[in-house]
Scaffold this motif. Structure first.
Motif, PDB file in Angstrom:
ATOM      1  N   LEU A 121       0.818  -1.209   0.000  1.00  0.00           N
ATOM      2  CA  LEU A 121       0.000   0.000   0.000  1.00  0.00           C
ATOM      3  C   LEU A 121       0.854   1.260   0.000  1.00  0.00           C
ATOM      4  CD1 LEU A 121      -2.419  -0.905   2.933  1.00  0.00           C
ATOM      5  CD2 LEU A 121      -2.635  -1.573   0.549  1.00  0.00           C
ATOM      6  N   ARG A 122       0.265   2.335  -0.504  1.00  0.00           N
ATOM      7  CA  ARG A 122       0.855   3.666  -0.326  1.00  0.00           C
ATOM      8  C   ARG A 122      -0.294   4.614  -0.015  1.00  0.00           C
ATOM      9  NH1 ARG A 122       5.575   5.877  -1.291  1.00  0.00           N
ATOM     10  NH2 ARG A 122       6.327   4.146  -2.554  1.00  0.00           N
ATOM     11  N   VAL A 123      -0.599   4.775   1.275  1.00  0.00           N
ATOM     12  CA  VAL A 123      -1.696   5.630   1.688  1.00  0.00           C
ATOM     13  C   VAL A 123      -1.352   7.086   1.363  1.00  0.00           C
ATOM     14  CG1 VAL A 123      -3.119   6.382   3.610  1.00  0.00           C
ATOM     15  CG2 VAL A 123      -2.301   4.010   3.522  1.00  0.00           C
ATOM     16  N   GLY A 124      -2.196   7.705   0.569  1.00  0.00           N
ATOM     17  CA  GLY A 124      -1.930   9.076   0.141  1.00  0.00           C
ATOM     18  C   GLY A 124      -1.215   9.183  -1.180  1.00  0.00           C
ATOM     19  N   GLY A 125      -0.742   8.042  -1.698  1.00  0.00           N
ATOM     20  CA  GLY A 125      -0.121   8.024  -3.014  1.00  0.00           C
ATOM     21  C   GLY A 125       1.182   8.799  -3.080  1.00  0.00           C
ATOM     22  N   GLN A 126       1.619   9.065  -4.314  1.00  0.00           N
ATOM     23  CA  GLN A 126       2.877   9.777  -4.511  1.00  0.00           C
ATOM     24  C   GLN A 126       2.799  11.220  -4.023  1.00  0.00           C
ATOM     25  OE1 GLN A 126       5.724   8.468  -5.353  1.00  0.00           O
ATOM     26  NE2 GLN A 126       4.876   6.432  -5.744  1.00  0.00           N
ATOM     27  N   ALA A 127       1.594  11.786  -3.954  1.00  0.00           N
ATOM     28  CA  ALA A 127       1.450  13.157  -3.441  1.00  0.00           C
ATOM     29  C   ALA A 127       1.890  13.225  -1.982  1.00  0.00           C
ATOM     30  CB  ALA A 127       0.011  13.621  -3.589  1.00  0.00           C
ATOM     31  N   ALA A 128       1.492  12.235  -1.182  1.00  0.00           N
ATOM     32  CA  ALA A 128       1.917  12.202   0.218  1.00  0.00           C
ATOM     33  C   ALA A 128       3.415  11.947   0.315  1.00  0.00           C
ATOM     34  CB  ALA A 128       1.138  11.129   0.976  1.00  0.00           C
ATOM     35  N   ARG A 129       3.930  11.105  -0.556  1.00  0.00           N
ATOM     36  CA  ARG A 129       5.369  10.856  -0.547  1.00  0.00           C
ATOM     37  C   ARG A 129       6.138  12.134  -0.867  1.00  0.00           C
ATOM     38  NH1 ARG A 129       8.828   6.374  -4.098  1.00  0.00           N
ATOM     39  NH2 ARG A 129      10.867   7.058  -3.359  1.00  0.00           N
ATOM     40  N   GLN A 130       5.639  12.896  -1.828  1.00  0.00           N
ATOM     41  CA  GLN A 130       6.279  14.165  -2.163  1.00  0.00           C
ATOM     42  C   GLN A 130       6.386  15.059  -0.928  1.00  0.00           C
ATOM     43  OE1 GLN A 130       7.757  15.483  -4.743  1.00  0.00           O
ATOM     44  NE2 GLN A 130       7.740  17.667  -4.249  1.00  0.00           N
ATOM     45  N   GLN A 131       5.341  15.097  -0.128  1.00  0.00           N
ATOM     46  CA  GLN A 131       5.377  15.898   1.090  1.00  0.00           C
ATOM     47  C   GLN A 131       6.379  15.325   2.093  1.00  0.00           C
ATOM     48  OE1 GLN A 131       1.314  15.970   2.420  1.00  0.00           O
ATOM     49  NE2 GLN A 131       0.658  17.413   0.837  1.00  0.00           N
ATOM     50  N   ASP A 132       6.378  14.004   2.268  1.00  0.00           N
ATOM     51  CA  ASP A 132       7.304  13.370   3.210  1.00  0.00           C
ATOM     52  C   ASP A 132       8.753  13.705   2.888  1.00  0.00           C
ATOM     53  OD1 ASP A 132       5.101  12.159   4.363  1.00  0.00           O
ATOM     54  OD2 ASP A 132       5.452  10.198   3.435  1.00  0.00           O
TER      55      ASP A 132
ATOM     56  N   ARG B 160       4.598  20.491  11.192  1.00  0.00           N
ATOM     57  CA  ARG B 160       4.533  20.278   9.740  1.00  0.00           C
ATOM     58  C   ARG B 160       3.909  18.931   9.410  1.00  0.00           C
ATOM     59  NH1 ARG B 160       8.554  23.755  10.773  1.00  0.00           N
ATOM     60  NH2 ARG B 160       9.167  25.302   9.187  1.00  0.00           N
ATOM     61  N   LEU B 161       4.288  17.904  10.158  1.00  0.00           N
ATOM     62  CA  LEU B 161       3.738  16.565   9.906  1.00  0.00           C
ATOM     63  C   LEU B 161       2.214  16.593  10.026  1.00  0.00           C
ATOM     64  CD1 LEU B 161       5.055  13.196  11.331  1.00  0.00           C
ATOM     65  CD2 LEU B 161       2.630  13.719  11.308  1.00  0.00           C
ATOM     66  N   ILE B 162       1.715  17.175  11.098  1.00  0.00           N
ATOM     67  CA  ILE B 162       0.260  17.198  11.301  1.00  0.00           C
ATOM     68  C   ILE B 162      -0.416  18.028  10.219  1.00  0.00           C
ATOM     69  CG2 ILE B 162      -1.573  17.944  12.853  1.00  0.00           C
ATOM     70  CD1 ILE B 162       0.324  17.232  15.191  1.00  0.00           C
ATOM     71  N   ALA B 163       0.167  19.161   9.880  1.00  0.00           N
ATOM     72  CA  ALA B 163      -0.434  20.036   8.870  1.00  0.00           C
ATOM     73  C   ALA B 163      -0.530  19.351   7.515  1.00  0.00           C
ATOM     74  CB  ALA B 163       0.374  21.327   8.753  1.00  0.00           C
ATOM     75  N   HIS B 164       0.490  18.589   7.153  1.00  0.00           N
ATOM     76  CA  HIS B 164       0.520  17.960   5.830  1.00  0.00           C
ATOM     77  C   HIS B 164      -0.246  16.643   5.774  1.00  0.00           C
ATOM     78  CE1 HIS B 164       3.221  20.628   3.623  1.00  0.00           C
ATOM     79  NE2 HIS B 164       3.953  20.745   4.724  1.00  0.00           N
ATOM     80  N   ASN B 165      -0.619  16.110   6.935  1.00  0.00           N
ATOM     81  CA  ASN B 165      -1.251  14.780   6.945  1.00  0.00           C
ATOM     82  C   ASN B 165      -2.610  14.767   7.634  1.00  0.00           C
ATOM     83  OD1 ASN B 165       0.885  12.613   5.953  1.00  0.00           O
ATOM     84  ND2 ASN B 165       1.991  14.181   7.115  1.00  0.00           N
ATOM     85  N   ARG B 166      -3.164  15.927   7.885  1.00  0.00           N
ATOM     86  CA  ARG B 166      -4.391  16.024   8.669  1.00  0.00           C
ATOM     87  C   ARG B 166      -5.519  15.159   8.100  1.00  0.00           C
ATOM     88  NH1 ARG B 166      -4.999  19.686  12.492  1.00  0.00           N
ATOM     89  NH2 ARG B 166      -3.348  20.989  11.611  1.00  0.00           N
ATOM     90  N   GLU B 167      -5.619  15.104   6.765  1.00  0.00           N
ATOM     91  CA  GLU B 167      -6.726  14.341   6.164  1.00  0.00           C
ATOM     92  C   GLU B 167      -6.600  12.845   6.406  1.00  0.00           C
ATOM     93  OE1 GLU B 167      -6.596  13.769   1.761  1.00  0.00           O
ATOM     94  OE2 GLU B 167      -4.916  15.172   1.881  1.00  0.00           O
TER      95      GLU B 167
ATOM     96  N   ALA C 161      -7.073  10.531  11.915  1.00  0.00           N
ATOM     97  CA  ALA C 161      -8.407  10.648  12.482  1.00  0.00           C
ATOM     98  C   ALA C 161      -8.443  11.528  13.726  1.00  0.00           C
ATOM     99  CB  ALA C 161      -8.946   9.255  12.818  1.00  0.00           C
ATOM    100  N   TRP C 162      -7.331  11.612  14.435  1.00  0.00           N
ATOM    101  CA  TRP C 162      -7.284  12.342  15.698  1.00  0.00           C
ATOM    102  C   TRP C 162      -6.904  13.812  15.513  1.00  0.00           C
ATOM    103  CZ3 TRP C 162      -2.392  14.263  16.164  1.00  0.00           C
ATOM    104  CH2 TRP C 162      -1.382  13.597  15.490  1.00  0.00           C
ATOM    105  N   ALA C 163      -6.423  14.186  14.353  1.00  0.00           N
ATOM    106  CA  ALA C 163      -5.879  15.550  14.165  1.00  0.00           C
ATOM    107  C   ALA C 163      -6.985  16.573  13.946  1.00  0.00           C
ATOM    108  CB  ALA C 163      -4.926  15.551  12.981  1.00  0.00           C
TER     109      ALA C 163
END
Length: 421
Positions: free
Chosen positions: A82-93, A409-416, A419-421
């Motif tokens: 799996l890649r939750v969030g796809g390449q877009a999330a990886r780009q942020q990471d 930054r982590l929380i801001a970029h991954n809020r979606e 579930a707890w953010a």
């Protein structure tokens, strides 16, 4: 035999399909199910998969579905990629950690923690659904960060083994340099996922001759170039570290490099678009050469070997996997997940005995294990303080000002995805 691949719409999948087709005597699949919520990608990958099977005269049936429960029903093994969030999330990471002067990478450091927080809850939900449908199925996890994800699965009571292609890549590389078959090469591979060292390279099995000194003497320059580490470092250590150790051994150098070139995520996203265009060509009936640049080399061979052994077939007796420590490394808790040589069979993976680990490596292993404890706690329970503590514990972060900035930054970029953010 039915095998299900969750994340089957990945551009990695044709590599896996090619291995299933070539190695059908080792793993005689009668039904292969590719599950993915991205229906359009799944159609492209599934079409190519069927053409690869047909070209290689594989009689197995390939099914594609977006319905997870239907896909895993009756499966003997379920492979997770799996890649939750796809390449877009990886780009942020790979980018926002650089703003704090830290390595941006998808499996370690702050980016690796972000991936773990997104991934662990999703994987556990999938595993529960597998258990409800088929409690006897094995779960093979190729989803990064493999060590943390595998530990989450095992602690939840699932029949799971983690898999990475780093060790098989070294095995194949060393076999080529030595002019022997890969099955003759046994690695003294020790550490955690993406934090490992090859302390010996033995010919013929665990008790065979150690030829690592000869490899370093005759091919040290080539090995060092592959790892992007100076040759003198290998000579002084006398071991071959995973290429992920460069993030630790040359952290500041890597941060400078990453700030001057496109991210790996951007490169992969462009490559994936080209690959998907290729997969849509009805004349294509083999994995394209471009796929080798995507990563995951020898993934299919490792997956076939592991699945065959777990399902009682003809897999190799010893394989490098991620599983519970259970006393193998005495300086770690039993429920830590390590990556090492193990005897693999229908009852799972049992690590082979390991010679004492030099403090130079044991210290870093223990440090990162402590981080993984905290990272899993943050993934399971959430909360800003848990994220901060995990980052503060990571040796690639380690300063409270960095940890604070990275947490925000982590929380801001991954809020979606949190579930707890």
């Amino acid at each position: 035999m039915k095998l299900t691949v969750v994340g089957g719409g990945s551009t990695y999948t044709p590599e896996l399909i090619d291995g299933f087709a070539r190695l059908r005597d080792t793993l005689p699949i009668t039904e292969l199910v590719l599950v993915d919520p991205a229906a359009e990608r799944l159609d492209l990958v599934g079409g190519l998969a069927r053409r690869i099977f047909a070209k290689q005269d594989h009689a197995g049936k390939i099914v594609t579905t977006t319905d997870l429960d239907a896909g895993v029903e009756g499966a003997d093994a379920v492979l997770l990629q799996l890649r939750v969030g796809g390449q877009a999330a990886r780009q942020q990471d790979e980018t926002w950690p650089l703003e704090c002067g830290c390595v941006g990478q998808e499996t370690t450091g702050a980016g690796g923690l972000a991936k773990a927080l997104r991934t662990v809850p999703v994987v556990l939900d999938i595993a529960e659904r597998v258990r409800r449908t088929n409690p006897d199925a094995w779960i093979i996890d190729f989803t990064n960060p493999v060590g943390i994800v595998t530990r989450a699965l095992l602690q939840a009571g699932h029949k799971a083994v983690g898999l990475c292609n780093v060790a098989i890549g070294f095995q194949r590389k060393f076999a080529g340099l030595l002019g022997v078959t890969p099955s003759e090469v046994h690695l003294d591979h020790v550490g955690l996922n993406h934090l490992t060292w090859e302390r010996a390279v033995r010919l013929g099995g665990p008790e065979g001759e150690n030829v690592l000194p000869r490899l370093l003497a005759e091919h040290g320059d080539a090995i060092a170039d592959d790892l992007r580490l100076p040759r003198p470092v290998l000579d002084r250590l006398g071991v071959v570290p995973s290429y992920y150790l460069r993030y630790f051994y040359a952290h500041d150098e890597v941060v400078r490099e990453l700030g001057t070139k496109p991210s790996r995520a951007a490169e992969v996203a462009a490559m994936e678009k080209e690959l998907l265009d290729m997969y849509g060509d009805p004349a294509l009936d083999e994995k394209p050469a471009l796929l080798a640049k995507r990563g995951g080399a020898f993934y299919s061979e490792a997956a076939v070997d592991l699945a065959a052994s777990l399902l009682g077939g003809g897999g190799s007796p010893y394989q490098v996997v991620n599983t519970y420590n259970n006393g193998t490394l005495p300086f770690l808790p039993d429920d830590a997940v390590i990556e090492t040589q193990a005897a693999v069979g229908a009852r799972g993976a049992t690590p082979l005995p390991v010679a004492p680990v030099d403090p130079l490596y044991a210290g870093l292993i223990a440090n990162v294990t402590a981080y993984e404890d905290l990272a899993l706690e943050a993934a399971l329970r959430g909360g800003r303080d848990r994220v901060f503590k995990a980052l503060l514990a990571h040796p690639l972060v380690g300063q409270y000002a960095y940890a604070d900035g990275l947490t925000d930054r982590l929380i801001a970029h991954n809020r979606e995805h949190l579930a707890w953010a």
